[in-house]
Design a protein around this motif. Structure first.
Motif, short mmCIF file in Angstrom:
data_model
loop_
_atom_site.label_atom_id
_atom_site.label_comp_id
_atom_site.label_asym_id
_atom_site.label_seq_id
_atom_site.Cartn_x
_atom_site.Cartn_y
_atom_site.Cartn_z
N HIS A 22 0.83 -1.21 0.08
CA HIS A 22 0.29 -0.07 -0.05
C HIS A 22 0.81 1.32 -0.02
CE1 HIS A 22 -3.12 -2.85 0.76
NE2 HIS A 22 -2.65 -3.18 1.83
N ASN A 23 0.97 1.88 -1.11
CA ASN A 23 1.62 3.31 -1.02
C ASN A 23 3.11 3.12 -0.73
OD1 ASN A 23 -0.83 4.56 -1.66
ND2 ASN A 23 -1.25 4.53 0.49
N PRO A 26 5.72 0.56 4.58
CA PRO A 26 5.66 -0.36 5.36
C PRO A 26 4.43 -0.89 5.99
CG PRO A 26 6.97 1.03 6.77
CD PRO A 26 6.71 1.60 5.24
N ILE A 27 4.12 -2.23 6.08
CA ILE A 27 2.88 -2.44 6.78
C ILE A 27 3.15 -2.58 8.27
CG2 ILE A 27 1.10 -4.27 6.95
CD1 ILE A 27 1.71 -4.97 3.93
N THR A 28 2.45 -1.61 8.83
CA THR A 28 2.60 -1.47 10.36
C THR A 28 1.53 -2.34 11.18
OG1 THR A 28 1.17 0.52 10.50
CG2 THR A 28 3.58 0.49 10.10
N TRP A 33 -2.21 -6.57 6.63
CA TRP A 33 -1.51 -7.66 5.85
C TRP A 33 -2.29 -8.28 4.96
CZ3 TRP A 33 -0.43 -12.73 4.64
CH2 TRP A 33 0.80 -12.91 4.17
N THR A 34 -2.18 -8.35 3.82
CA THR A 34 -3.07 -9.03 2.77
C THR A 34 -2.47 -9.83 1.74
OG1 THR A 34 -4.85 -7.17 2.88
CG2 THR A 34 -5.31 -8.98 1.11
N ALA A 35 -2.49 -11.21 1.85
CA ALA A 35 -1.82 -12.03 0.91
C ALA A 35 -2.28 -11.99 -0.46
CB ALA A 35 -2.08 -13.55 1.21
N LEU A 36 -1.23 -11.84 -1.37
CA LEU A 36 -1.70 -11.64 -2.80
C LEU A 36 -2.40 -13.05 -3.24
CD1 LEU A 36 1.66 -10.19 -4.26
CD2 LEU A 36 -0.75 -9.22 -4.25
N PRO A 37 -3.36 -13.09 -4.37
CA PRO A 37 -3.84 -14.44 -4.73
C PRO A 37 -2.89 -15.26 -5.06
CG PRO A 37 -4.95 -12.40 -5.52
CD PRO A 37 -3.89 -11.91 -5.06
N GLY A 154 3.42 -6.69 -7.42
CA GLY A 154 3.96 -5.80 -6.81
C GLY A 154 4.65 -4.71 -7.73
N LYS A 155 6.05 -4.43 -7.59
CA LYS A 155 6.84 -3.59 -8.74
C LYS A 155 7.23 -4.36 -9.70
CE LYS A 155 9.45 -2.43 -5.11
NZ LYS A 155 10.36 -1.94 -4.43
N GLY A 156 6.81 -5.62 -9.88
CA GLY A 156 7.44 -6.43 -10.89
C GLY A 156 7.41 -5.83 -12.49
N LYS A 157 6.32 -5.44 -12.70
CA LYS A 157 5.96 -4.92 -14.15
C LYS A 157 6.79 -3.71 -14.38
CE LYS A 157 1.24 -7.14 -14.81
NZ LYS A 157 -0.07 -6.77 -14.97
#
Length: 194
Positions: A22-23, A26-28, A33-37, A154-157
């Motif tokens: 998210h943005n 870091p997830i605090t 915390w949401t798992a990617l499919p 994530g930032k892969g693309k």
């Protein structure tokens, strides 16, 4: 029948590979915390195929005061719980708490974390894959003779479009696609034919 992957190590970057980001912060909070499919299934498949799976992440949010150790532990507790629910297991979590200004040896793209993982788990770099969504992930494993894998989550693309990747980088849509491919590639020939 388990696949002979007992001496094979998979190192996962966390944010953008296992969970949504998210943005770029870091997830605090564990609730965020949401798992990617497919990512929890991927870890379960790798675990059940006798791979050792660990996490290695840059966590400069600690050095920048954005997240405390207690918060990080709570996020990781949720991560471990979700992975366990699907039948997966993470054998360890390594993280670098430093900012880039600290010029440490453990922050990816430097190989300090990867070398520590290999040493502690008595694994060989040539049997190790690091799955990430950024160039620094790929460089960290390439520098020790391991195998880089880029996922397009994530930032892969963005990484694929803008960066010159290490020569032997393999690219996958997501962590689940990587896991299925690796397991298939490492299966004995008689299992592939069955």
């Amino acid at each position: 029948m388990a696949i002979a992957g007992y001496n094979k190590l998979i190192i996962l970057d966390r944010d953008g590979v296992m969970n949504a980001v998210h943005n770029h912060e870091p997830i605090t909070d564990p609730d965020d915390w949401t798992a990617l499919p497919g990512s929890m299934d991927a870890i379960a498949f790798l675990t059940q195929a006798d791979y050792t799976v660990v996490v290695a992440e840059n966590m400069s949010g600690i050095g920048r005061g954005k997240i405390s150790m207690q918060q990080l532990n709570e996020v990781h507790a949720k991560m471990h719980m979700q992975i366990k629910k699907t039948g997966g297991h993470i054998s360890g979590v390594w993280f670098c708490p430093h900012t880039a200004a600290a010029d440490c040896s453990c922050r990816k793209p430097r190989a300090g974390m990867v070398l520590d993982i290999l040493d502690r788990l008595h694994m060989k770099a040539e049997n190790t894959w690091l799955v990430g969504d950024s160039l620094r992930d790929l460089q960290a494993i390439e520098s020790v003779g391991g195998h880089p894998a880029l996922v397009l989550t994530g930032k892969g693309k963005q990484t694929l479009a803008q960066e010159a990747l290490p020569e032997d980088t393999q690219v996958f849509d997501d962590l689940l696609a990587f896991a299925k491919y690796r397991i298939e590639q490492d299966s004995p020939d008689d299992e592939k034919e069955a």
